[in-house]
Design a protein around this motif. Structure first.
Motif, PDB file in Angstrom:
ATOM      1  N   ILE A  90       0.845  -1.371  -0.150  1.00 37.07           N
ATOM      2  CA  ILE A  90      -0.052  -0.035  -0.140  1.00 37.07           C
ATOM      3  C   ILE A  90       1.027   1.361   0.011  1.00 37.07           C
ATOM      4  CG2 ILE A  90      -1.964  -1.077   1.297  1.00 37.07           C
ATOM      5  CD1 ILE A  90      -0.922   0.076   3.804  1.00 37.07           C
ATOM      6  N   THR A  91       0.192   2.277  -0.115  1.00 36.26           N
ATOM      7  CA  THR A  91       1.179   3.597  -0.245  1.00 36.26           C
ATOM      8  C   THR A  91       1.122   4.172   1.004  1.00 36.26           C
ATOM      9  OG1 THR A  91      -0.999   4.974  -0.656  1.00 36.26           O
ATOM     10  CG2 THR A  91       0.222   4.209  -2.585  1.00 36.26           C
ATOM     11  N   ASP A  92       2.169   5.091   1.251  1.00 35.26           N
ATOM     12  CA  ASP A  92       2.500   5.891   2.484  1.00 35.26           C
ATOM     13  C   ASP A  92       1.144   6.394   2.921  1.00 35.26           C
ATOM     14  OD1 ASP A  92       4.995   4.772   2.577  1.00 35.26           O
ATOM     15  OD2 ASP A  92       5.854   6.853   2.073  1.00 35.26           O
ATOM     16  N   ALA A  93       0.390   6.858   1.991  1.00 32.82           N
ATOM     17  CA  ALA A  93      -0.707   7.703   2.228  1.00 32.82           C
ATOM     18  C   ALA A  93      -1.812   6.712   2.823  1.00 32.82           C
ATOM     19  CB  ALA A  93      -1.328   8.434   1.222  1.00 32.82           C
ATOM     20  N   GLU A  94      -1.988   5.739   2.510  1.00 25.37           N
ATOM     21  CA  GLU A  94      -2.809   4.520   2.613  1.00 25.37           C
ATOM     22  C   GLU A  94      -2.714   4.193   3.908  1.00 25.37           C
ATOM     23  OE1 GLU A  94      -4.326   2.099  -1.088  1.00 25.37           O
ATOM     24  OE2 GLU A  94      -2.540   2.131  -0.860  1.00 25.37           O
ATOM     25  N   VAL A 134       4.375   0.661   1.460  1.00 19.71           N
ATOM     26  CA  VAL A 134       4.733  -0.072   2.495  1.00 19.71           C
ATOM     27  C   VAL A 134       4.296  -1.371   2.323  1.00 19.71           C
ATOM     28  CG1 VAL A 134       4.290  -0.186   5.132  1.00 19.71           C
ATOM     29  CG2 VAL A 134       4.541   1.845   3.981  1.00 19.71           C
ATOM     30  N   ARG A 135       5.136  -2.467   2.741  1.00 20.31           N
ATOM     31  CA  ARG A 135       4.684  -3.732   2.483  1.00 20.31           C
ATOM     32  C   ARG A 135       3.885  -4.439   3.782  1.00 20.31           C
ATOM     33  NH1 ARG A 135       8.354  -8.729   4.449  1.00 20.31           N
ATOM     34  NH2 ARG A 135       7.655 -10.633   2.988  1.00 20.31           N
ATOM     35  N   LEU A 136       2.484  -4.917   3.228  1.00 15.53           N
ATOM     36  CA  LEU A 136       1.926  -5.666   4.369  1.00 15.53           C
ATOM     37  C   LEU A 136       1.751  -7.156   4.300  1.00 15.53           C
ATOM     38  CD1 LEU A 136      -1.329  -3.554   4.152  1.00 15.53           C
ATOM     39  CD2 LEU A 136       0.483  -3.100   5.610  1.00 15.53           C
TER      40      LEU A 136
END
Length: 238
Positions: free
Chosen positions: A160-164, A186-188
């Motif tokens: 996901i993006t940093d903003a998400e 960012v990795r989830l």
């Protein structure tokens, strides 16, 4: 910049590489099979082999920027800069770290409280929780953790993006360590797919592909570390 091969395939046990430099902490390659110490997960160990020599890697650390340094054994001969090497991972240690890491993610599901700290080890791992009162039934928690493991849930990743992430702060369970941001995404790590999903949280470490690979675990003693902090330790059955 070192390309982290462990991010592409956590099960990769051998790979080639080219020596870029001899940094303060160790040998820097263009791509690293070895995971560097971080996020509570220890750095990998193993060996480097090249034409005319070999080097034992006793630890792996982050260097300046995105470089990864392979720490040599004391007095070791380093591979020449520019040479091609073969990297071989201490797979037994890495696999135990992977099993432990995924088990700790599941422990945070069984105990849905803020995580104040943690450490992964080959023999024992721990999570610290913001927990004022001791658990009412420690055995029930251990049983619940082993039941999740036995469900053979798929472990996968998404980005996901940093903003998400900023818009979904509940994804972050750790109070003491924040996920790395600034690269734009960012990795989830996700445990379970679809209706079977039980966990989703930011993580840069290595994990098993399915929870059944963890095997049974047992709790150590629960330690009170402060008025609002309790430590749960887990051990692998083998």
């Amino acid at each position: 910049m070192t390309d982290g091969l462990f991010r592409q395939d956590a099960y990769l046990q051998q790979a080639t590489g080219q020596v870029l430099s001899h940094a303060e902490r160790g040998v820097v390659l263009d791509q690293s099979l070895f995971y560097p110490n971080g996020g509570g997960q220890p750095g990998d160990r193993g060996t480097l082999n090249w034409d005319g020599g070999s080097m034992i890697v006793v630890n792996t650390l982050k260097e300046d920027g995105d470089d990864i340094a392979l720490v040599p054994d004391e007095g070791a001969t380093l591979p020449p800069i520019g040479s091609q090497v073969t990297q071989s991972l201490d797979w037994d240690q890495r696999l135990r770290h992977m099993r432990m890491h995924t088990a700790l993610h599941l422990l945070s599901v069984v105990i849905p409280l803020p995580v104040t700290g943690g450490q992964i080890g080959a023999q024992k791992s721990r999570l610290d929780f913001a927990m004022e009162e001791p658990p009412e039934d420690k055995q029930a928690l251990e049983d619940a953790l082993n039941a999740l493991i036995a469900r053979d849930l798929e472990v996968s990743e998404r980005w996901i993006t940093d903003a998400e992430l900023d818009a979904n702060p509940g994804l972050v369970k750790t109070m003491s360590v924040q996920p790395p941001k600034g690269a734009g995404r960012v990795r989830l790590m996700r445990i379970g797919i679809g209706d079977e999903q039980v966990d989703l949280q930011p993580c840069g470490g290595t994990h098993v592909r399915r929870t059944s690979e963890i095997g049974p675990v047992r709790f150590g003693k629960v330690e009170k570390k402060s008025r609002l902090n309790r430590r749960f330790s887990i051990h692998l059955a083998d």
